[in-house]
Design a protein around this motif. Structure first.
Motif, PDB file in Angstrom:
ATOM      1  N   LYS A 182       0.710   4.054  -3.248  1.00  0.00           N
ATOM      2  CA  LYS A 182       0.381   5.364  -3.473  1.00  0.00           C
ATOM      3  C   LYS A 182       1.197   6.274  -4.023  1.00  0.00           C
TER       4      LYS A 182
ATOM      5  N   ARG B 117      -9.938   4.691  -6.126  1.00  0.00           N
ATOM      6  CA  ARG B 117     -10.004   5.801  -5.673  1.00  0.00           C
ATOM      7  C   ARG B 117      -8.959   6.040  -4.510  1.00  0.00           C
ATOM      8  N   ARG B 118      -8.757   4.807  -3.585  1.00  0.00           N
ATOM      9  CA  ARG B 118      -7.930   5.085  -2.693  1.00  0.00           C
ATOM     10  C   ARG B 118      -6.341   4.979  -2.900  1.00  0.00           C
TER      11      ARG B 118
ATOM     12  N   ARG C 120     -13.405   1.547  -5.106  1.00  0.00           N
ATOM     13  CA  ARG C 120     -12.808   1.845  -3.838  1.00  0.00           C
ATOM     14  C   ARG C 120     -11.323   1.897  -4.216  1.00  0.00           C
TER      15      ARG C 120
ATOM     16  N   LYS D 147       0.854  -1.218  -0.119  1.00  0.00           N
ATOM     17  CA  LYS D 147      -0.117   0.099   0.131  1.00  0.00           C
ATOM     18  C   LYS D 147       0.797   1.290  -0.117  1.00  0.00           C
TER      19      LYS D 147
END
Length: 137
Positions: A73, A96-97, A93, A69
């Motif tokens: 990002k 978007r995240r 989701r 993660k």
């Protein structure tokens, strides 16, 4: 930014891994440095400056995203899947995240090879603009 592209995939049937191979071959043909791996085999994102992930709805893909993660990002991420729209809510989701692009759908059980090749060429153009380091040589 590292200059290698990871095409990571998970596949219940052969179609998603076939699409991943098509994308990887096309990207390499455009002069990019590419690794095509199942998501379970992608233990680190070190050395990869972009990720293209197939079948984000699969459980293995969710584990991959949780494991990486922090790296994802700040790494350009594109998603694709074998299915047809609509895109599952959990994938929406995830997009978007993580700020991912996609997912691009490649139809049902038989992958649309021409569409996969065309999308890979589009990605090669995007990656070359993003960072010249993706191009080998």
């Amino acid at each position: 930014m590292a200059g290698k592209v990871l095409v990571a995939y998970t596949s219940k049937i052969a179609a998603t891994d076939e699409i991943a191979q098509i994308i990887g071959t096309e990207l390499a043909g455009c002069g990019l440095r590419v690794s095509v791996l199942p998501v379970a085999a992608a233990e680190t994102l070190h050395g990869f400056g972009a990720v293209i992930m197939g079948d984000a709805a699969a459980r293995d893909a969710h584990r991959f995203v949780r494991r990486h993660k922090a790296s994802l990002k700040c790494t350009p991420l594109w998603l694709f899947h074998r299915g047809t729209p609509p895109v599952p809510d959990d994938v929406t989701r995830m997009v978007r995240r993580l700020g991912a692009i996609g997912p691009v759908s490649f139809g049902g059980a038989a992958p649309d090879r021409d569409r996969a090749k065309a999308w890979a060429r589009y990605l090669a153009d995007q990656l070359t603009v993003l960072h010249r380091g993706f191009v080998s040589g």
